[in-house]
Every structure is written in structure tokens, then in C-alpha cells.
Write a protein that holds these residues in place. Structure first.
Motif, PDB file in Angstrom:
ATOM      1  N   THR A  61     -11.440  54.041  39.240  1.00  0.00           N
ATOM      2  CA  THR A  61     -10.963  54.645  37.987  1.00  0.00           C
ATOM      3  C   THR A  61     -11.189  53.684  36.833  1.00  0.00           C
ATOM      4  N   ARG A  62     -10.903  52.413  37.059  1.00  0.00           N
ATOM      5  CA  ARG A  62     -11.087  51.392  36.029  1.00  0.00           C
ATOM      6  C   ARG A  62     -12.573  51.261  35.658  1.00  0.00           C
ATOM      7  N   TYR A  63     -13.449  51.216  36.646  1.00  0.00           N
ATOM      8  CA  TYR A  63     -14.884  51.081  36.377  1.00  0.00           C
ATOM      9  C   TYR A  63     -15.419  52.294  35.623  1.00  0.00           C
ATOM     10  N   LYS A 101     -19.412  57.783  36.406  1.00  0.00           N
ATOM     11  CA  LYS A 101     -18.519  58.896  36.708  1.00  0.00           C
ATOM     12  C   LYS A 101     -19.303  60.202  36.837  1.00  0.00           C
ATOM     13  N   SER A 116     -13.855  54.085  33.664  1.00  0.00           N
ATOM     14  CA  SER A 116     -13.265  54.096  32.318  1.00  0.00           C
ATOM     15  C   SER A 116     -13.835  52.987  31.446  1.00  0.00           C
ATOM     16  N   SER A 125     -11.253  50.337  46.064  1.00  0.00           N
ATOM     17  CA  SER A 125     -10.000  51.061  45.856  1.00  0.00           C
ATOM     18  C   SER A 125     -10.167  52.147  44.792  1.00  0.00           C
ATOM     19  N   ARG A 126      -9.351  53.170  44.926  1.00  0.00           N
ATOM     20  CA  ARG A 126      -9.388  54.291  43.984  1.00  0.00           C
ATOM     21  C   ARG A 126      -9.064  53.800  42.568  1.00  0.00           C
ATOM     22  N   SER A 127      -8.098  52.901  42.456  1.00  0.00           N
ATOM     23  CA  SER A 127      -7.715  52.385  41.135  1.00  0.00           C
ATOM     24  C   SER A 127      -8.847  51.570  40.509  1.00  0.00           C
ATOM     25  N   ALA A 128      -9.571  50.818  41.331  1.00  0.00           N
ATOM     26  CA  ALA A 128     -10.713  50.056  40.814  1.00  0.00           C
ATOM     27  C   ALA A 128     -11.801  51.012  40.334  1.00  0.00           C
ATOM     28  N   SER A 146     -14.634  56.438  46.919  1.00  0.00           N
ATOM     29  CA  SER A 146     -13.934  55.153  47.044  1.00  0.00           C
ATOM     30  C   SER A 146     -13.828  54.738  48.501  1.00  0.00           C
ATOM     31  N   GLU A 191     -11.846  60.090  45.455  1.00  0.00           N
ATOM     32  CA  GLU A 191     -11.204  59.614  46.684  1.00  0.00           C
ATOM     33  C   GLU A 191     -12.224  59.396  47.806  1.00  0.00           C
TER      34      GLU A 191
END
Length: 88
Positions: free
Chosen positions: A57-59, A33, A61, A52-55, A46, A43
Motif C-alpha cells: 500500500t505504501r509503495y 498499482k 501510494s 506485507s500488504r501495508s508495504a 502481496s 492481498e
């Protein structure tokens, strides 16, 4: 013909505990990050690397990922693995 002796199954290395694994994944995620934020937005990054943006964010985190995905992220950041792990 020689008969094989039954070998005692023993681990080559100690297994990481779940807590140790989680701690390392969190450190890697934070480092990803930080390096990504210096370069661009979530954004944009990604979109550039087709994750994907959600992936992402998950990585970032501390979520688990495939090694190939990790290498893709490093490539997108123009960072070599050995360079990345200096900070982790």
C-alpha cells in the motif's frame, strides 16, 4: 611521485528536489498499482511476492523503496524494467 592537485568538488548531475522526487515516486506508485490491479488483488499479490500488504500500500501510494524491492515487484508482475518505464 606526482602530487595530486586538489580537485574542485562539483556534482556530476543536478540533484532532484524533494518535490520532484515525490512526484516521480507517486508516478511510479500509480503505475505499479495499475499494473498490479490488472493482474490480481493487493492481498494475493502481496502474498505471492512475500511483501506485507501495508508495504505494498505504501509503495503504491508513492512511498520510497529499495531498488531490490522494486525489482522484486516487477518480477512478480512479469514486467521488465524498460517495459515498466515506458508508461511512467
Amino acid at each position: 611521485m606526482r602530487k595530486r592537485r586538489p580537485s574542485a568538488r562539483r556534482p556530476i548531475a543536478q540533484e532532484l528536489s524533494a518535490a520532484e522526487t515525490e512526484k516521480l515516486l507517486n508516478k511510479i506508485g500509480k503505475a505499479l498499482k495499475n499494473k498490479r490491479q490488472v493482474r490480481t488483488t493487493l492481498e494475493s499479490f502481496s502474498y505471492e511476492i512475500n511483501v506485507s500488504r501495508s508495504a505494498m500500500t505504501r509503495y503504491e501510494s508513492g512511498g520510497d523503496m529499495y531498488l531490490s524491492t522494486f525489482l522484486k515487484l516487477l518480477h512478480g508482475l512479469d514486467i521488465k524494467p524498460e517495459e515498466f518505464f515506458k508508461d511512467v
